[in-house]
Design an enzyme around this catalytic site. Structure first.
Site: not given
Length: 267
Positions: A120, A188, A218
């Protein structure tokens, strides 16, 4: 190349279906490993070719590459057999590698490889490039809708009230190593960033609950002797699981496609 899938959740099932359709040249679905026999049987019905549901050890023996797409607490059940067999492990539970230098040592001795897909996150190529020089600082800020954090053990254990938030609130900050101990299933992305750059003890991280968001966001900021940059990504949820971004499984498919590609782009 025979690819094994450990875990048939949002990531595992999507990659398995792409392999079954023949969307990844040079690779085929060899087998999968699922703990729930009934769910495994239902999953196989959607495939054009029936493949076996094997134990992790059998999966490692039968396949050349194994995708680990499991809850982080059972990562080792698949990682150890694959690495002992000298095969390639595609690790989605990147947070589990932060404190396990022994796994890299095992891979080195057995001839295995550990691959962490970009998942991601974006910009890992750039982080690896600046790491050739000197990195001054890496900071990652993860913002999530409060509802996606309600079941996190840290939130439950500390009685953090995320109901009816009006403003964004920082839940936890520290190094990636520190945050990973409290949010192993939620870091992660940060683990991949830290391993590509200055390591988990020097990469700074913040986790925010933001009621103004519908999707996870993010943002990574990097300062180095060669360049300074920042990157931000908002991931759309997968159809199979709203907690998993659609791009996560697509990054695995992209990695498998480049294994046999004549033209490879990126580091």
């Amino acid at each position: 190349m025979k690819v094994g899938i450990a875990g048939i959740g949002a990531v595992g099932s999507t990659v398995a279906k792409a392999l079954d359709r023949g969307d990844i040249e040079g690779c085929r679905l060899g087998a999968f490993s699922a703990r729930n026999a009934d769910r495994a049987e239902k999953f196989v019905r959607h495939l054009t070719v029936r493949v076996p549901n094997l134990s992790p050890h059998e999966l490692a023996s039968e396949c050349d590459v194994v995708l680990e797409a499991l809850p982080p607490q059972i990562f080792e059940l698949v990682a150890l057999p694959v690495l002992n067999a000298g095969k390639t492990l595609i690790a989605m539970s990147a947070s589990q590698l932060l404190t396990r230098n022994d796994l890299a040592d095992l891979a080195r001795s057995s001839g295995a490889r550990i691959v962490i897909p970009s998942g991601a996150m974006l910009g890992l190529d750039a982080i690896k490039a600046v790491a050739v020089g000197k990195i001054h600082e890496v900071r990652i800020v993860t913002r999530k809708p409060p509802a996606s954090l309600l079941a996190a053990p840290y939130i439950v254990r500390n009685g953090v009230n995320l109901e009816n938030l009006r403003d964004a609130v920082c839940i936890l900050q520290g190094t990636v190593s520190e945050v990973a101990r409290e949010f192993p299933a939620n870091v992660n992305v940060a683990a991949a960033v830290s391993l590509a750059g200055v390591g988990p003890d020097r990469t700074k991280m913040e986790i925010w609950a933001d009621p103004g968001l519908q999707v996870n966001t993010h943002t990574v900021s990097v300062r180095s002797d060669s360049s300074d940059f920042s990157m931000s990504i908002q991931n759309r949820p997968s159809d199979e699981n709203p907690a998993t971004g659609r791009i996560t499984s697509q990054s695995v498919i992209a990695y498998l496609r480049q294994l046999n590609a004549v033209l490879r782009i990126g580091t």
